[in-house]
Design a protein around this motif. Sequence first.
Motif, short mmCIF file in Angstrom:
data_model
loop_
_atom_site.label_atom_id
_atom_site.label_comp_id
_atom_site.label_asym_id
_atom_site.label_seq_id
_atom_site.Cartn_x
_atom_site.Cartn_y
_atom_site.Cartn_z
N GLY A 148 -38.83 2.98 16.07
CA GLY A 148 -40.37 2.77 16.22
C GLY A 148 -41.02 3.66 14.97
N TYR A 149 -42.18 3.53 14.77
CA TYR A 149 -42.87 4.13 13.51
C TYR A 149 -44.31 4.19 13.45
CZ TYR A 149 -43.37 -0.57 12.14
OH TYR A 149 -43.41 -2.04 12.33
N THR A 150 -44.95 4.91 12.86
CA THR A 150 -46.37 4.72 12.74
C THR A 150 -46.75 4.03 11.49
OG1 THR A 150 -46.65 7.06 13.86
CG2 THR A 150 -48.60 6.18 12.52
N LEU A 151 -47.41 2.99 11.70
CA LEU A 151 -47.99 2.10 10.47
C LEU A 151 -48.90 2.94 9.56
CD1 LEU A 151 -47.87 -0.37 8.84
CD2 LEU A 151 -49.62 -1.12 10.21
N GLU A 152 -48.93 3.22 8.33
CA GLU A 152 -49.78 4.03 7.59
C GLU A 152 -50.12 3.08 6.46
OE1 GLU A 152 -48.85 8.56 8.74
OE2 GLU A 152 -48.58 8.11 6.73
N PHE A 174 -51.91 8.51 2.81
CA PHE A 174 -51.86 7.71 3.57
C PHE A 174 -52.95 8.04 4.91
CE2 PHE A 174 -48.23 7.01 1.19
CZ PHE A 174 -48.16 5.52 1.16
N THR A 175 -53.27 6.87 5.60
CA THR A 175 -54.09 7.22 6.55
C THR A 175 -53.23 6.34 7.74
OG1 THR A 175 -56.22 6.77 5.51
CG2 THR A 175 -56.36 6.54 7.78
N PRO A 176 -53.10 6.80 9.11
CA PRO A 176 -52.19 6.22 10.07
C PRO A 176 -53.12 4.99 10.77
CG PRO A 176 -52.69 8.51 10.70
CD PRO A 176 -53.38 8.28 9.19
N TRP A 177 -52.32 4.08 11.09
CA TRP A 177 -53.06 3.03 11.95
C TRP A 177 -53.38 3.71 13.37
CZ3 TRP A 177 -54.56 -1.14 9.47
CH2 TRP A 177 -55.13 -2.08 10.41
N PHE A 193 -51.04 0.08 -0.33
CA PHE A 193 -49.57 0.57 0.12
C PHE A 193 -49.60 0.63 1.54
CE2 PHE A 193 -49.99 2.02 -4.30
CZ PHE A 193 -48.54 1.79 -4.92
N ILE A 194 -48.17 0.42 2.04
CA ILE A 194 -48.08 0.33 3.40
C ILE A 194 -46.69 1.35 3.53
CG2 ILE A 194 -47.20 -0.82 5.49
CD1 ILE A 194 -49.98 -1.64 4.42
N LYS A 195 -46.83 2.15 4.57
CA LYS A 195 -45.48 3.20 4.92
C LYS A 195 -45.11 3.15 6.25
CE LYS A 195 -44.34 7.86 4.15
NZ LYS A 195 -44.90 9.08 3.58
N LEU A 196 -43.96 3.16 6.71
CA LEU A 196 -43.61 3.06 8.15
C LEU A 196 -43.13 4.66 8.39
CD1 LEU A 196 -41.42 -0.37 7.92
CD2 LEU A 196 -43.85 0.09 8.55
N THR A 197 -44.03 5.28 8.71
CA THR A 197 -43.79 6.70 8.91
C THR A 197 -42.90 6.98 9.97
OG1 THR A 197 -45.77 7.39 7.69
CG2 THR A 197 -44.74 9.22 9.15
N GLY A 198 -41.88 7.84 10.07
CA GLY A 198 -40.79 7.87 11.30
C GLY A 198 -39.82 6.84 11.38
N ASN A 199 -39.77 5.72 10.45
CA ASN A 199 -38.73 4.75 10.54
C ASN A 199 -37.49 5.45 9.88
OD1 ASN A 199 -37.33 2.42 10.60
ND2 ASN A 199 -37.73 1.91 8.41
N THR A 200 -36.22 4.92 10.59
CA THR A 200 -35.13 5.88 10.24
C THR A 200 -34.17 4.70 9.88
OG1 THR A 200 -34.39 6.10 12.33
CG2 THR A 200 -35.29 7.99 11.66
N ASP A 201 -34.59 3.50 9.94
CA ASP A 201 -33.82 2.16 9.81
C ASP A 201 -33.84 1.94 8.51
OD1 ASP A 201 -33.38 2.36 12.53
OD2 ASP A 201 -34.45 0.49 13.00
N ASN A 202 -32.45 1.51 7.85
CA ASN A 202 -32.46 0.75 6.45
C ASN A 202 -32.62 -0.89 6.65
OD1 ASN A 202 -32.50 3.09 5.00
ND2 ASN A 202 -30.18 3.24 5.37
N GLU A 203 -33.09 -1.29 5.54
CA GLU A 203 -33.09 -2.99 5.54
C GLU A 203 -34.06 -3.59 6.56
OE1 GLU A 203 -29.15 -4.54 5.06
OE2 GLU A 203 -28.76 -3.29 3.43
N VAL A 204 -35.06 -3.03 6.99
CA VAL A 204 -36.48 -3.48 7.76
C VAL A 204 -36.52 -4.87 6.92
CG1 VAL A 204 -38.34 -3.27 8.92
CG2 VAL A 204 -36.65 -1.46 8.63
N VAL A 205 -36.82 -5.83 7.66
CA VAL A 205 -37.45 -7.18 6.99
C VAL A 205 -38.69 -7.08 7.13
CG1 VAL A 205 -37.32 -9.66 7.06
CG2 VAL A 205 -35.09 -8.26 7.30
N VAL A 206 -39.59 -7.44 6.12
CA VAL A 206 -40.99 -7.81 6.07
C VAL A 206 -41.10 -9.39 5.61
CG1 VAL A 206 -43.19 -7.02 4.94
CG2 VAL A 206 -41.55 -5.29 5.56
#
Length: 76
Positions: free
Chosen positions: A26-30, A38-41, A61-74
Amino acid sequence: MKLIVNGDEPFKAPAPRFVIGQTSEGYTLEYGVDGENFTPWDEASEAGQDVVVTNAVPGMFIKLTGNTDNEVVVRY
């Protein structure tokens, strides 16, 4: 089309609507305008869920703060 995101590296919103694939932790979308501030969702996403983003401003700009995975598909 798709974009690959690694960890919490910022990326630009590819379209007004897009889907962020599942992550293991999981992550926080910013979001932000300059790629540095960045501002958190409102809420963090849960692990194992796709997240649908609507009404995005292409190029912001979008950031997935806390995401530890590589190769997340958007997909857009």
